[in-house]
Scaffold this motif. Structure first.
Motif, mmCIF file in Angstrom:
data_model
loop_
_atom_site.group_PDB
_atom_site.id
_atom_site.type_symbol
_atom_site.label_atom_id
_atom_site.label_comp_id
_atom_site.label_asym_id
_atom_site.label_seq_id
_atom_site.Cartn_x
_atom_site.Cartn_y
_atom_site.Cartn_z
ATOM 1 N N CYS A 14 0.845 -1.201 0.000
ATOM 2 C CA CYS A 14 0.000 0.000 0.000
ATOM 3 C C CYS A 14 0.878 1.248 0.000
ATOM 4 O O CYS A 14 0.627 2.184 -0.750
ATOM 5 C CB CYS A 14 -0.925 -0.011 1.205
ATOM 6 N N TYR A 116 -1.323 6.654 9.407
ATOM 7 C CA TYR A 116 -2.116 5.461 9.683
ATOM 8 C C TYR A 116 -2.087 5.033 11.140
ATOM 9 O O TYR A 116 -2.987 4.344 11.586
ATOM 10 C CB TYR A 116 -1.709 4.290 8.780
ATOM 11 N N ARG A 143 -4.698 7.270 1.684
ATOM 12 C CA ARG A 143 -6.058 6.765 1.530
ATOM 13 C C ARG A 143 -6.812 7.150 2.784
ATOM 14 O O ARG A 143 -6.273 7.083 3.880
ATOM 15 C CB ARG A 143 -6.062 5.245 1.388
ATOM 16 N N ARG A 145 -9.139 5.821 4.999
ATOM 17 C CA ARG A 145 -9.729 4.517 5.308
ATOM 18 C C ARG A 145 -10.550 4.521 6.578
ATOM 19 O O ARG A 145 -11.497 3.765 6.713
ATOM 20 C CB ARG A 145 -8.610 3.473 5.440
ATOM 21 N N TYR A 146 -10.134 5.332 7.535
ATOM 22 C CA TYR A 146 -10.731 5.265 8.862
ATOM 23 C C TYR A 146 -10.996 6.680 9.373
ATOM 24 O O TYR A 146 -10.442 7.651 8.869
ATOM 25 C CB TYR A 146 -9.783 4.541 9.838
#
Length: 187
Positions: A14, A116, A143, A145-146
């Motif tokens: 990723c 992250y 990204r 994502r959360y």
């Protein structure tokens, strides 16, 4: 370029995918890196720093101590010998030993997939603030994502002007520009 992940494989992680998207953005020509001072945070394979070097920048490629030997081997394997002096591999753990880096000395700070771990957000922000001057441009590919990813962008926005400058819908990757003050359009 024959980039290998630390486990020896050639598939993209990723982090590497997000680095490729940011590299493509840099290569598109909208940003002139020639003779600019650049630092890459959390470099992983070093792809982003190596591409910035190939685009003419003087680059400091950073990661934690455990990654430095691997990073150095990728720099040696993927940069022509004439360009290698323009890329320096150096240890940087966010929020620690920041005195090893001159405050505000970089024109660009690059990071791919470094947002992250929520427990590192304060140290990452401290590092960004230390490395930035009024003219420094931060480019982060990530990204979302959360909820914690939104939390970091909000924290970043509390200290810098933050704008999305590119979105790759095929890979679901956002590139954000952050800078002190309000420099929305200037690179």
């Amino acid at each position: 370029m024959p980039f290998r992940a630390q486990n020896g494989s050639f598939c993209l992680s990723c982090q590497e995918l997000l680095a490729v998207v940011l590299c493509t953005f840099l290569e598109s020509g909208g940003i002139d890196l020639r003779d600019r001072s650049v630092i890459e945070l959390g470099a992983g394979t070093g792809l982003l720093g190596i591409v910035a070097t190939l685009l003419g920048a003087r680059v400091t490629i950073t990661d934690r101590a455990v990654a430095l030997e691997f990073l150095e081997s990728n720099v040696q394997a993927n940069l022509p010998s004439a360009l290698r002096p323009r890329a320096v591999v150096k240890e940087l753990t966010w929020g620690k030993d920041l005195d090893n880096f001159p405050p505000g000395a970089f024109d660009f700070i690059l990071g791919a997939d470094i947002v992250y771990l929520e427990e590192t957000f304060a140290e990452l922000l401290q590092t960004l603030e230390h490395l930035c001057s009024e003219r420094t441009v931060i480019l982060l590919s990530c990204r979302i994502r959360y909820e914690r990813d939104h939390k970091f962008l909000k924290m970043l926005g509390g200290r810098f002007s933050v704008y999305e400058v590119h979105y790759d819908s095929s890979k679901d990757v956002h590139i954000y520009k952050a800078q002190r003050g309000s420099h929305k359009d200037d690179f």
